[in-house]
Every structure is written in structure tokens, then in C-alpha cells.
Design an enzyme around this catalytic site. Structure first.
Site, mmCIF file in Angstrom:
data_model
loop_
_atom_site.group_PDB
_atom_site.id
_atom_site.type_symbol
_atom_site.label_atom_id
_atom_site.label_comp_id
_atom_site.label_asym_id
_atom_site.label_seq_id
_atom_site.Cartn_x
_atom_site.Cartn_y
_atom_site.Cartn_z
ATOM 1 N N LYS A 39 37.089 -5.942 70.428
ATOM 2 C CA LYS A 39 38.140 -6.706 71.112
ATOM 3 C C LYS A 39 39.179 -7.280 70.157
ATOM 4 O O LYS A 39 38.980 -7.340 68.953
ATOM 5 C CB LYS A 39 37.510 -7.769 72.014
ATOM 6 C CG LYS A 39 36.961 -7.113 73.284
ATOM 7 C CD LYS A 39 36.473 -8.068 74.320
ATOM 8 C CE LYS A 39 36.067 -7.251 75.569
ATOM 9 N NZ LYS A 39 35.307 -8.042 76.521
ATOM 10 N N ARG A 62 27.200 -5.803 74.951
ATOM 11 C CA ARG A 62 27.835 -4.601 75.522
ATOM 12 C C ARG A 62 28.758 -4.009 74.464
ATOM 13 O O ARG A 62 29.722 -4.664 74.066
ATOM 14 C CB ARG A 62 28.619 -5.041 76.760
ATOM 15 C CG ARG A 62 29.377 -3.936 77.470
ATOM 16 C CD ARG A 62 30.220 -4.535 78.596
ATOM 17 N NE ARG A 62 30.967 -3.513 79.307
ATOM 18 C CZ ARG A 62 32.113 -3.003 78.872
ATOM 19 N NH1 ARG A 62 32.648 -3.425 77.746
ATOM 20 N NH2 ARG A 62 32.745 -2.076 79.575
HETATM 21 N N1 PMM Z 1 34.835 -6.286 78.926
HETATM 22 C C1 PMM Z 1 35.412 -5.129 79.285
HETATM 23 C C2 PMM Z 1 34.890 -4.379 80.357
HETATM 24 N N2 PMM Z 1 33.798 -4.787 81.022
HETATM 25 N N3 PMM Z 1 32.075 -6.357 81.317
HETATM 26 C C3 PMM Z 1 31.488 -7.511 80.970
HETATM 27 N N4 PMM Z 1 30.389 -7.930 81.622
HETATM 28 N N5 PMM Z 1 31.979 -8.295 79.976
HETATM 29 C C4 PMM Z 1 33.101 -7.950 79.279
HETATM 30 O O1 PMM Z 1 33.536 -8.732 78.398
HETATM 31 C C5 PMM Z 1 33.741 -6.719 79.610
HETATM 32 C C6 PMM Z 1 33.186 -5.951 80.657
HETATM 33 C C7 PMM Z 1 36.615 -4.658 78.550
HETATM 34 O O2 PMM Z 1 36.289 -3.844 77.474
HETATM 35 P P1 PMM Z 1 36.384 -2.239 77.460
HETATM 36 O O3 PMM Z 1 37.369 -1.828 78.519
HETATM 37 O O4 PMM Z 1 36.867 -1.887 76.115
HETATM 38 O O5 PMM Z 1 35.074 -1.643 77.700
#
Ligand code: PMM
Length: 265
Positions: free
Chosen positions: A204, A244
Site C-alpha cells: 500500500k 492479506r
Molecule cells: N484492501 C484492498 C482490497 N481488499 N480487504 C480487506 N479486508 N482489507 C483491506 O485493507 C483491503 C481489502 C485493496 O488492496 P488491493 O486492491 O491491492 O488488493
């Protein structure tokens, strides 16, 4: 938790797994790297992203969920839509990860309650289109904790069993880099909400900021995996339930080391 974004435009891996076969293969690779579950999403939530329509999201997500579940992978679905959650669960997903914590779609809480699956409640203040303007806090830890507590109450009132809830501070969602760092520094306060904690720092912007240092030039998202593993070790040390991440290997090692150190106390 390994991430498979079946999207053309996610900020760190957009376009790479935008095909069912490639996405399923990627999920299996993440399991081979040590992932215990794979989070499948079909809508980018990067800052400024506009929404994908429901049919397109279903078309992206459901075959990948089905493909991974049929290979025995534990799958979660990353969606803000009840219809997508329902169909993903029917296709084998066992957890619903809603970045809006049930706020984006009034049908989500009843759908998850009926499906009787675990639900991730993330801290969220609004859609990606305008979330940066909502990143205003006096005390980010206290406000995120209070807003999550209110969401937990609403979700439980809506019929989802409290023991099925996972909470997440929503790093990067309506947050500036200093807010994200503060939250990572205070994960214990979030643990005190009494639910398993999910931390999603992977690649991030706040990590880009830290790595940029004085140069003000952040490395590209794909060069932030060592920084991500550092947060994974911290999160594990602070008692997180899961992290994650887009690349699992370094994080799986970091979590193992954190656990071994904990065991040596
Ligand atoms: N961040 C993203 C997508 N899904 N889900 C949860 N639970 N927490 C998060 O911080 C989160 C998420 C955005 O990141 P990405 O699009 O790079 O996967």
C-alpha cells in the site's frame, strides 16, 4: 491470506490475473507459497477507482472461486455486493470480505447472516472515488476503533453471529500514510474489540511513502513486498488473526518467525 485480484486495474497487480485460468493458477501458487486462504476479488478499490457493474463482477469472480474451491483451497470473496457474496458462497467461498463492512449494499448483512459464513468488517468511510477527502481524523486510532465498534453492533443487530466476525482497520481506505502507520502501531487497541483481526498492508501507499524516504519517489507497488513482510511480522506479533498479501512467501516466513519468537518467551 493470499490475494487474487481478477481485475484489469487494481493498483498493485491489476491485469495480471484477469483471466479465469491464470487467476486459478495464481491462487494455487499462493497456496504453494504458504497461504491458508485465498481472497478473490473482481472490483478494484484503489483510490479514485470507479465501480464495476454487478454482472461483470460476477463474471470475473464466480468461476475463479469455483475453480479454487474445487481444488480444495479455502476461498474468501472480496466484494461489496450481496449478490456476488451469495453466488461466491454457492460456488464454494467460505468467508465474505466486504471492504465496506456491509455499508455499500443493504442486502449484504442479511445475505451473510443467511449464509452463516464468517464476515470481515473493515473500517470504511466511502467509495474509492472520493475516499481521500474523507481521510480526516483527530485521533485516528480512537475514531477507527469507535467506528468499527458501531459497525460490529450494526452487523450483529442484522443477524450475523458475533463469533463469525473478523475486524480490519482498512489501511489506505480514507487514510493518509500517517494514519496507516498509527494504526499499525496500535493494533492492540483494535484487538481489544474482541474479534479476530485482519491486517491488509500489502504494497500500500503508506509503505511506498516509508520506502521513498527523503527522495519522495515511492518504489513501484511490486517492489514493496519486503516492506509488506515487515508489517506481517509486526501484525503477527501483535496477535493478528491474518494478514492479506499479494506475495505470500516472505510473509509466511515472517509469520513463522514471529510465532517462534512468541513461543520462546
Ligand atoms: N484492501 C484492498 C482490497 N481488499 N480487504 C480487506 N479486508 N482489507 C483491506 O485493507 C483491503 C481489502 C485493496 O488492496 P488491493 O486492491 O491491492 O488488493
Amino acid at each position: 491470506m493470499g490475494v487474487v485480484n481478477v481485475t484489469p486495474d487494481s493498483f498493485s497487480d491489476g491485469g495480471r490475473w484477469f483471466d479465469t485460468t491464470a487467476a486459478v493458477k495464481r491462487g494455487l501458487d499462493l497456496v504453494a507459497q504458504g497461504a491458508d486462504l485465498v481472497d478473490v476479488g473482481g472490483e478494484s478499490t484503489r483510490p479514485g477507482a470507479t465501480r464495476v457493474d454487478a454482472d461483470e463482477e460476477l463474471r470475473r469472480v464466480v468461476p475463479v472461486v469455483r475453480g479454487l474451491a474445487s481444488e480444495g483451497v479455502t476461498v474468501s470473496v472480496d466484494t461489496m455486493r450481496a449478490a456476488v457474496a451469495e453466488q461466491a458462497v454457492a460456488a464454494g467461498a467460505v468467508l465474505v470480505n466486504d471492504v465496506s463492512g456491509g455499508l455499500a449494499d443493504p442486502g449484504m448483512i442479511p445475505a451473510v447472516a443467511a449464509a452463516e459464513v464468517p464476515f470481515v468488517v473493515m473500517h470504511w468511510r466511502g467509495f474509492s472515488e472520493n475516499m481521500n477527502s474523507l481521510a480526516v481524523y483527530e485521533d485516528v486510532v480512537a475514531e477507527v476503533t469507535a467506528e468499527l465498534r458501531a459497525r460490529i453492533d450494526a452487523v450483529v443487530a442484522g443477524g450475523i453471529a458475533p463469533e463469525r466476525l473478523v475486524v480490519d482497520p482498512g489501511l489506505g481506505f480514507a487514510k493518509q500514510a500517517e494514519h496507516d502507520l498509527k494504526l499499525v502501531a496500535h493494533l492492540r487497541e483494535l484487538r481489544a474489540l474482541g474479534h479476530p483481526l485482519l491486517v491488509a498492508a500489502s504494497r500500500k501507499r503508506f509503505l511506498g511513502r516509508v520506502l521513498a524516504g527523503d527522495s519522495d519517489v515511492p518504489p513501484p507497488a511490486r517492489e514493496r513486498d519486503a516492506a509488506t513482510a515487515a508489517v506481517s511480522a509486526i501484525a503477527a506479533h501483535e496477535g493478528a488473526w491474518a494478514v492479506r498479501v499479494h506475495e505470500v512467501r516472505a510473509t509466511a516466513d515472517a509469520v513463522r518467525v514471529a510465532r517462534a519468537v512468541e513461543g520462546a518467551r
